[in-house]
Design a protein around this motif. Structure first.
Motif, short mmCIF file in Angstrom:
data_model
loop_
_atom_site.label_atom_id
_atom_site.label_comp_id
_atom_site.label_asym_id
_atom_site.label_seq_id
_atom_site.Cartn_x
_atom_site.Cartn_y
_atom_site.Cartn_z
N VAL A 1 11.67 -74.96 117.38
CA VAL A 1 11.42 -75.08 115.94
C VAL A 1 12.47 -76.03 115.35
O VAL A 1 13.66 -75.70 115.31
N LEU B 1 4.04 -70.55 110.83
CA LEU B 1 4.69 -70.46 112.14
C LEU B 1 4.24 -69.21 112.87
O LEU B 1 3.98 -69.24 114.08
N ASP B 2 4.12 -68.11 112.15
CA ASP B 2 3.69 -66.85 112.75
C ASP B 2 2.30 -66.99 113.37
O ASP B 2 2.06 -66.57 114.51
N LEU C 1 2.41 -69.12 116.57
CA LEU C 1 2.90 -68.38 117.74
C LEU C 1 1.79 -67.53 118.34
O LEU C 1 1.61 -67.50 119.57
N LEU D 1 11.74 -68.17 121.32
CA LEU D 1 11.89 -69.12 120.22
C LEU D 1 13.25 -69.79 120.31
O LEU D 1 14.27 -69.12 120.52
N GLY E 1 15.42 -72.37 117.90
CA GLY E 1 15.46 -73.08 116.62
C GLY E 1 16.73 -73.87 116.45
O GLY E 1 17.78 -73.53 117.01
N GLY F 1 15.27 -74.74 111.54
CA GLY F 1 14.42 -74.10 112.54
C GLY F 1 14.99 -72.78 113.04
O GLY F 1 14.23 -71.87 113.42
N THR F 2 16.32 -72.66 113.08
CA THR F 2 16.94 -71.37 113.40
C THR F 2 16.61 -70.35 112.32
O THR F 2 16.29 -69.20 112.61
N SER G 1 13.09 -69.30 112.90
CA SER G 1 12.91 -68.52 114.12
C SER G 1 13.38 -67.09 113.93
O SER G 1 12.71 -66.13 114.36
N GLY H 1 10.62 -64.31 113.98
CA GLY H 1 10.70 -63.57 115.22
C GLY H 1 11.05 -62.10 115.06
O GLY H 1 10.56 -61.25 115.81
N ILE I 1 15.35 -64.99 121.03
CA ILE I 1 15.50 -66.05 120.04
C ILE I 1 16.84 -66.74 120.28
O ILE I 1 17.87 -66.07 120.39
N GLY J 1 19.23 -69.42 118.40
CA GLY J 1 19.45 -70.10 117.13
C GLY J 1 20.64 -71.04 117.23
O GLY J 1 21.76 -70.60 117.51
#
Length: 214
Positions: free
Chosen positions: A22, A88-89, A92, A108, A110, A114-115, A118, A122, A132, A134
């Motif tokens: 992301v 985004l959800d 996914l 994910l 990010g 993007g983090t 995510s 997420g 995830i 980040g």
């Protein structure tokens, strides 16, 4: 509907896991897929995709944003993430269906904005994903997390000490809030690294990915 560049598994055949990258503000999927290429050798049976955010930044070539940044205030971040989250959800969910994979085979990754996306998305999915990662980001609206969190996948936060865009202290703030919400968190500090990911951060990300997708 979101879409972006993809990498098929290096080993060929059907993917046994999916990594969604992301991107950050002003970037795009092509930029993030280059990061995937660096960690792909450690994950030869995994597919990668880096969707472009639906919103473009005016007067900038191929520059996308998950939400516009005008003030960088907490309220703006909270409203922006909430607005962008459904796209985004849904992406996914559709990508997991596309590959015939369950939630626990999704990672994910990010960067920066993007983090933020995510972590926001997420942790609010009903079934826990694999994890995830980040990088150079922060946790949006930590005050709402306890009420809204629906799953607690493992999280790795990576941040450079010389980040002049998203303050380095964001790492500790996010880690404390996530831990308080019962999320298993690991952190990796990259000394002297600015708003980017260093080789040490890439190595940490690859090791985490291999572990959670094993």
């Amino acid at each position: 509907m979101l879409d972006g560049p993809r990498l098929a598994p290096l080993a060929g055949g059907k993917a046994n896991a999916l990594v969604v990258l992301v991107h950050g503000y002003g970037s795009n999927g092509d930029d993030l897929i280059s990061l995937a290429q660096m960690i792909q050798p450690a994950l030869p049976t995994v597919a990668f995709v880096a969707p472009n955010a639906t919103s473009r930044i005016p007067n900038m070539a191929n520059a996308h944003q998950w939400w516009p940044i005008d003030t960088f205030s907490p309220a703006e971040r909270a409203a922006g993430a909430q607005m962008a989250a459904p796209a985004l959800d849904d992406f996914l969910t559709s990508e997991l269906d596309r590959h015939g994979l369950s939630e626990d085979r999704l990672l994910l990754v990010g960067f920066s904005q993007g983090t933020m996306m995510s972590l926001h998305v997420g942790l609010r999915r009903s079934a826990p994903i694999a994890g995830i990662i980040g990088i150079s980001g922060m946790l949006v609206a930590p005050e709402t997390l306890e009420a809204e969190i629906r799953s607690r996948p493992p999280v790795l936060l990576i941040h450079g000490t010389a980040d002049n865009v998203v303050p380095f202290r964001s790492l500790e703030l996010a880690s404390k809030a996530l831990t308080a919400a019962g999320v298993p968190v690991e952190t990796h500090v990259s000394p002297g690294v600015a708003h980017s990911v260093g080789q040490d951060g890439l190595s940490a990300a690859a090791a985490f990915a291999v572990r959670v997708l094993a």
